[in-house]
Design an enzyme around this catalytic site. Structure first.
Site, PDB file in Angstrom:
ATOM      1  N   LYS A 194      -2.095 -45.809  41.766  1.00  8.80           N
ATOM      2  CA  LYS A 194      -1.450 -45.999  43.253  1.00  8.80           C
ATOM      3  C   LYS A 194      -2.128 -46.848  43.839  1.00  8.80           C
ATOM      4  CE  LYS A 194      -0.216 -43.096  46.822  1.00  8.80           C
ATOM      5  NZ  LYS A 194      -0.257 -41.823  47.741  1.00  8.80           N
ATOM      6  N   SER A 264       3.265 -48.354  55.074  1.00 13.89           N
ATOM      7  CA  SER A 264       2.374 -47.651  56.299  1.00 13.89           C
ATOM      8  C   SER A 264       1.477 -48.409  56.821  1.00 13.89           C
ATOM      9  CB  SER A 264       1.757 -46.296  55.572  1.00 13.89           C
ATOM     10  OG  SER A 264       0.639 -46.836  54.610  1.00 13.89           O
ATOM     11  N   GLU A 276      -5.482 -49.229  56.887  1.00 17.20           N
ATOM     12  CA  GLU A 276      -6.476 -48.721  55.775  1.00 17.20           C
ATOM     13  C   GLU A 276      -6.797 -49.727  54.850  1.00 17.20           C
ATOM     14  OE1 GLU A 276      -5.305 -44.155  54.876  1.00 17.20           O
ATOM     15  OE2 GLU A 276      -3.723 -45.791  54.419  1.00 17.20           O
TER      16      GLU A 276
END
Length: 318
Positions: A194, A264, A276
């Site tokens: 991921k 995101s 992030e």
């Protein structure tokens, strides 16, 4: 099973809401009072389920009764604590977990990026920590309202790869809720799988200000995607991580399948939030230095995103 979900954003609400709908005893923990008050008063509104089940059909939202709070101490010890906060908030969230913990409590991270499990283990002990990955998509529409944007899978496992009774029990509860869960003996590898997708998509969409699919329409951006993912795969190999085959092709396939979505990270940038990036491309660069693998593309993407964040912060100052 008493479950506390720390981080009632889009994914926290999706998982917590569906678990509550299945009959699990769930409490959502959020920072924003308006979000908590709306859910306690009106329930969690979850849209998108019907449209995804029957494309072209109506999208009547579900209203799911949930319990929500801003204060973990109001809940008391839980059997399972699910961490869904941003990776940038993991250290702060970990400090506040004490009231939720009994000797048997498990901590499950369903977060993006690397380093979350290590932070939890350092604070509360490695024996508590479980790792999960999710390919579901969700969007927080407003206080108490979430839209499911894509069905996916949930993989759960012990960091050491063992199949344990607690993983089986959690997977069973997740499947009862429709969260398509499976226990994995290589959850660390799946976490990196991921990560590599996020490495290829998130930073580039954020820097360019474009939805996911546009990356593939530009030969230059597609080349950068290829190089970023290839660097991350080389780092994973050097670290002894077992990846799924063809990581570059998988990243491109996800970009195509989510072509209209805004990542995101891009949404965080647009909203003026910290991204992030340091837990994604930045983590690849850190692991690369640790294992002697050069990662110039990931280092540059990290600097660019952090630079844009800093400029936005300066612009917002009075």
């Amino acid at each position: 099973m008493l479950i506390a979900v720390v981080g009632a954003g889009a994914m926290g609400c999706l998982y917590g809401g569906l678990l509550a709908r299945s009959g699990a005893d769930v409490t959502l923990i959020a920072r924003k009072t308006a979000h908590v008050e709306q859910m306690n008063k009106e329930g969690l509104r979850l849209s998108g389920l019907n449209r995804l089940d029957a494309p072209g059909g109506t999208d009547e939202p579900l209203t799911i009764p949930v319990r929500a709070t801003t204060c973990p101490a109001e809940i008391g010890p839980a059997d399972l604590v699910i961490l869904c906060v941003k990776a940038t908030d993991t250290a702060v969230a970990a400090k506040g977990l004490g009231p939720l913990l009994a000797p048997h409590t498990s901590l499950l991270t369903l977060q993006n990026g690397l380093g979350n499990a290590e932070i939890l283990a350092e604070r509360w002990g490695a024996e508590r920590v479980l790792v999960g990955t999710s390919s579901f998509g969700a969007l927080l529409v407003g206080p108490g309202s979430v839209r499911l944007t894509g069905r996916g899978q949930t993989h759960l496992g012990e960091p050491g790869g063992l199949h344990s009774e607690r993983i089986v029990a959690i997977a069973t509860a997740f499947n009862r809720a429709g969260l398509n869960a499976a226990a994995s003996g290589n959850v660390t590898g799946l976490l990196w799988d991921k990560l590599l997708i996020n490495v290829g998509i998130n930073a580039l969409t954020t820097i360019a200000g474009i939805p996911n699919g546009k990356v593939l329409e530009s030969p230059a951006l597609a080349c950068l995607m290829t190089e970023a993912v290839a660097e991350a795969a080389a780092v994973a190999t050097a670290a002894g991580i077992v990846l799924s085959p063809a990581p570059v092709e998988r990243a491109k396939a996800v970009a195509l399948a989510t072509a209209a979505n805004r990542s995101s990270m891009l949404r965080d940038m647009e909203a003026g939030r910290v991204t992030e990036i340091d837990a994604i491309n930045g983590a690849v660069a850190r692991y690369g230095r640790r294992h002697g693998v050069a990662t110039p593309v990931n280092e540059t993407l990290t600097l660019l995103v952090n630079g844009l964040t800093q400029l936005r912060q300066l612009e917002s100052m009075p």
